[in-house]
Design a protein around this motif. Structure first.
Motif, PDB file in Angstrom:
ATOM      1  N   SER A  39     -25.379  15.785 -51.503  1.00  0.00           N
ATOM      2  CA  SER A  39     -25.738  16.123 -52.873  1.00  0.00           C
ATOM      3  C   SER A  39     -25.197  15.035 -53.785  1.00  0.00           C
ATOM      4  CB  SER A  39     -25.187  17.494 -53.267  1.00  0.00           C
ATOM      5  OG  SER A  39     -23.783  17.489 -53.191  1.00  0.00           O
ATOM      6  N   ASP A  40     -25.568  15.109 -55.067  1.00  0.00           N
ATOM      7  CA  ASP A  40     -25.112  14.126 -56.045  1.00  0.00           C
ATOM      8  C   ASP A  40     -23.692  14.479 -56.459  1.00  0.00           C
ATOM      9  OD1 ASP A  40     -24.594  12.457 -58.176  1.00  0.00           O
ATOM     10  OD2 ASP A  40     -26.483  12.856 -59.191  1.00  0.00           O
ATOM     11  N   PRO A  41     -22.699  13.644 -56.112  1.00  0.00           N
ATOM     12  CA  PRO A  41     -21.307  13.966 -56.432  1.00  0.00           C
ATOM     13  C   PRO A  41     -20.969  13.839 -57.909  1.00  0.00           C
ATOM     14  CG  PRO A  41     -21.435  11.770 -55.516  1.00  0.00           C
ATOM     15  CD  PRO A  41     -22.828  12.358 -55.433  1.00  0.00           C
ATOM     16  N   SER A  42     -21.815  13.154 -58.664  1.00  0.00           N
ATOM     17  CA  SER A  42     -21.520  12.927 -60.079  1.00  0.00           C
ATOM     18  C   SER A  42     -22.286  13.866 -60.990  1.00  0.00           C
ATOM     19  CB  SER A  42     -21.847  11.477 -60.445  1.00  0.00           C
ATOM     20  OG  SER A  42     -23.226  11.239 -60.254  1.00  0.00           O
TER      21      SER A  42
ATOM     22  N   SER B  19     -21.368   8.865 -47.569  1.00  0.00           N
ATOM     23  CA  SER B  19     -21.634   8.521 -48.961  1.00  0.00           C
ATOM     24  C   SER B  19     -22.751   7.500 -48.970  1.00  0.00           C
ATOM     25  CB  SER B  19     -20.382   7.962 -49.641  1.00  0.00           C
ATOM     26  OG  SER B  19     -19.965   6.785 -48.983  1.00  0.00           O
TER      27      SER B  19
ATOM     28  N   ALA C  98     -23.292  12.183 -51.650  1.00  0.00           N
ATOM     29  CA  ALA C  98     -22.096  12.332 -50.818  1.00  0.00           C
ATOM     30  C   ALA C  98     -22.202  13.663 -50.095  1.00  0.00           C
ATOM     31  CB  ALA C  98     -20.838  12.288 -51.662  1.00  0.00           C
ATOM     32  N   GLY C  99     -21.614  13.722 -48.911  1.00  0.00           N
ATOM     33  CA  GLY C  99     -21.662  14.956 -48.136  1.00  0.00           C
ATOM     34  C   GLY C  99     -21.123  14.732 -46.749  1.00  0.00           C
TER      35      GLY C  99
END
Length: 140
Positions: free
Chosen positions: A93-96, A65, A82-83
């Motif tokens: 990628s963007d977790p949000s 993260s 996060a990945g």
């Protein structure tokens, strides 16, 4: 010991031994120049801050993260990522990311000492703008 099946595999593998390499954790701050070859004005210095889990997930990948700060000329700002990392391969990628918001994907690799990250594709798309960056980030 390794176990192989099939004549072709045995013939190919018997000529060279298996080699394993320990990869250092990716915890830290990485800085470097990222270039968007289709829009050079978006290129510049970027910062990636990562924290790696000490335990792998059920697939053997280590969760990561952090945040990416895009080059200031791009106007994209900072985004969470996060990945996972598996060996030298990094996928984030963007977790949000919500519907109709910018999409960010990050594909890269590291060296065994985790002192450099080679970005093969950092893609930002959204708000009518898209860019794909490449470059090298060095741990500070």
């Amino acid at each position: 010991p390794l176990n192989y099946q099939g004549v072709e595999c045995l013939a190919l593998i018997s000529l060279s031994p298996a080699v394993g390499v320990q990869i250092a954790p990716l915890n830290g701050t990485y800085v470097g120049t990222l270039t968007d070859s289709s829009s050079p004005t978006l290129s510049g210095t970027a910062t990636l801050v990562l924290t790696q889990s000490t335990a792998p997930n059920s697939s053997g990948q280590f969760p990561l993260s952090g945040t990416i700060t895009f080059p200031s000329g791009s106007g994209f700002g900072t985004a969470p990522l996060a990945g996972t990392v598996l060996g030298e391969a990094i996928s984030l990628s963007d977790p949000s990311a919500a519907p109709n918001s910018p999409s960010i994907t990050f594909t890269a690799s590291t060296n065994p000492t985790a002192t450099q990250i080679t970005v093969t594709s950092l893609t930002y798309s959204g708000s009518g703008t898209s860019a794909t960056f490449t470059g090298t980030l060095t741990r500070q």
